[in-house]
Design an enzyme around this catalytic site. Structure first.
Site, short mmCIF file in Angstrom:
data_model
loop_
_atom_site.label_atom_id
_atom_site.label_comp_id
_atom_site.label_asym_id
_atom_site.label_seq_id
_atom_site.Cartn_x
_atom_site.Cartn_y
_atom_site.Cartn_z
N ASN A 121 0.87 -1.18 0.00
CA ASN A 121 0.00 0.00 0.00
C ASN A 121 0.90 1.22 0.00
O ASN A 121 1.54 1.53 1.01
CB ASN A 121 -0.87 -0.05 1.27
CG ASN A 121 -1.67 1.22 1.48
OD1 ASN A 121 -1.76 2.07 0.59
ND2 ASN A 121 -2.25 1.37 2.67
N LYS B 15 0.03 4.26 -0.17
CA LYS B 15 -0.61 5.44 0.44
C LYS B 15 -0.38 6.67 -0.46
O LYS B 15 -0.38 6.52 -1.68
CB LYS B 15 -0.07 5.64 1.86
CG LYS B 15 -0.17 4.35 2.70
CD LYS B 15 0.10 4.52 4.14
CE LYS B 15 -0.04 3.18 4.84
NZ LYS B 15 0.14 3.24 6.27
N HIS C 156 -9.28 0.90 5.32
CA HIS C 156 -7.98 1.12 5.98
C HIS C 156 -8.20 2.08 7.16
O HIS C 156 -9.00 3.01 7.07
CB HIS C 156 -6.98 1.70 4.99
CG HIS C 156 -5.58 1.72 5.54
ND1 HIS C 156 -5.16 2.67 6.43
CD2 HIS C 156 -4.53 0.88 5.36
CE1 HIS C 156 -3.90 2.42 6.77
NE2 HIS C 156 -3.50 1.33 6.13
N GLU D 180 -6.60 4.50 8.19
CA GLU D 180 -6.40 5.93 7.87
C GLU D 180 -7.64 6.51 7.20
O GLU D 180 -7.97 7.68 7.39
CB GLU D 180 -5.14 6.09 7.00
CG GLU D 180 -3.88 5.87 7.83
CD GLU D 180 -2.69 5.34 7.06
OE1 GLU D 180 -2.67 5.41 5.82
OE2 GLU D 180 -1.74 4.85 7.73
N GLU E 286 -4.99 -5.28 10.74
CA GLU E 286 -3.98 -4.25 10.92
C GLU E 286 -4.23 -3.51 12.24
O GLU E 286 -5.05 -2.58 12.29
CB GLU E 286 -4.03 -3.24 9.78
CG GLU E 286 -3.75 -3.82 8.41
CD GLU E 286 -3.21 -2.76 7.47
OE1 GLU E 286 -2.11 -2.93 6.96
OE2 GLU E 286 -3.90 -1.75 7.27
N GLY F 181 2.90 1.92 10.80
CA GLY F 181 3.88 2.99 10.65
C GLY F 181 4.64 3.33 11.92
O GLY F 181 5.33 4.34 11.99
N SER G 222 3.76 -2.42 10.24
CA SER G 222 5.21 -2.49 10.46
C SER G 222 5.84 -3.81 10.02
O SER G 222 6.79 -4.29 10.64
CB SER G 222 5.56 -2.17 11.92
OG SER G 222 5.19 -0.84 12.23
P1 PGA Z 1 3.17 0.07 7.56
O1 PGA Z 1 1.67 0.31 7.04
O2 PGA Z 1 3.66 -1.21 6.93
O3 PGA Z 1 3.94 1.28 7.09
O4 PGA Z 1 3.10 -0.04 9.04
C1 PGA Z 1 0.79 -0.77 6.88
C2 PGA Z 1 -0.52 -0.27 6.33
O5 PGA Z 1 -0.97 0.81 6.69
O6 PGA Z 1 -1.16 -0.98 5.52
#
Ligand code: PGA
Length: 250
Positions: A9, A11, A93, A95, A163, A169, A208
């Site tokens: 992803n 983003k 997601h 976010e 997740e 992140g 992560s």
């Molecule tokens: P990350 O994000 O691997 O940077 O922690 C995962 C995600 O948001 O799908």
């Protein structure tokens, strides 16, 4: 055996020069046994999908609207993603849930729109840090699953991504036991809802994931791959994650 999926992803990252990262993945993983997916910003979908023609790699969107068309300035429908060459779309997601106040009901309608457009929907679920500390992780996951699961889902058109919000992140990752607990729960719940089809739905872990922890995470029961954010932006970081999953694929 459940199919294995390494999904990236991007983003809100990526411009034309970053197409070189996809080209490197295509060069390295042309014989991948696991499925490989990149979800770039919408502006790169068409070019990336064209690059992936006749390859093992697929391209997806990061969100779609629940409606087919309409007066929704700035939105993208699932059919538009499919028209641009996408075959997957991420919905729900954390976010999106946070930045756009998306509810489980919104996510279900987006997932149903995705499936109606012949896309595979990757439905994201996950608890906050406060919910984890309060001991309500399984309860939260169960509610998200029940309320956001598309009614039209089957083993071909649905992927679930667990997740934990606090792991996205941050460099923090749940213990392997904590990942196993949620993934085993998800598999059991899906079996209650979808019977035999449940065993063929890929369950991804996200939050992560890096080359350094991917091998251990992919050995956890009922983990069929990963949804990777930061470590999917560079082919050098994503490639070892794909290789770690590939050994589990048929
Ligand atoms: P990350 O994000 O691997 O940077 O922690 C995962 C995600 O948001 O799908």
């Amino acid at each position: 055996m459940t199919r294995k999926l390494a999904a990236g992803n991007w983003k809100m990252h990526g411009h034309t020069p970053n197409l070189a990262e996809l080209q490197r993945l295509l060069d390295i993983h042309s014989n991948a046994k696991c499925d490989v997916l990149l979800c770039p910003p919408a502006t790169l979908i068409h070019r990336m999908a064209t690059m992936c023609t006749d390859s093992k790699l697929a391209i997806g969107g990061q969100d779609c609207h629940g409606a087919v068309t309409g007066a929704h300035t700035g939105e993208i429908s699932a059919q538009m993603l499919a028209d641009a060459g996408a075959t997957y779309v991420i919905v729900g997601h954390s976010e999106r849930r946070t930045d756009h106040n998306e509810t489980n009901a919104d996510i279900r309608s987006k997932a149903e729109a995705a499936i109606a457009a012949d896309l595979t929907a990757i439905v994201c679920l996950g608890e906050s840090e406060a919910e984890r500390l309060a001991g309500s992780t399984i309860e939260v996951i169960e509610q998200q699953l029940i309320e956001s699961l598309p009614s039209t889902a089957n083993a071909e058109n649905l992927v679930i991504a667990y997740e934990p919000i606090w792991a996205i992140g941050t460099g923090m990752v749940p213990t392997l036991d904590q990942i196993a607990e949620v993934h085993d729960f998800l598999r059991g719940k899906l079996r209650e809802i979808m019977a035999n089809a449940a065993d063929d739905i890929p369950l991804l872990y996200g939050g992560s994931v890096k080359a350094a922890n991917a091998v251990d995470i992919f050995n956890v029961s009922n983990v069929d791959g990963a949804l990777v954010g930061g470590a999917s932006l560079k082919a050098d970081d994503f490639s070892p994650i794909i290789s770690a999953l590939d050994v589990h694929a048929k």
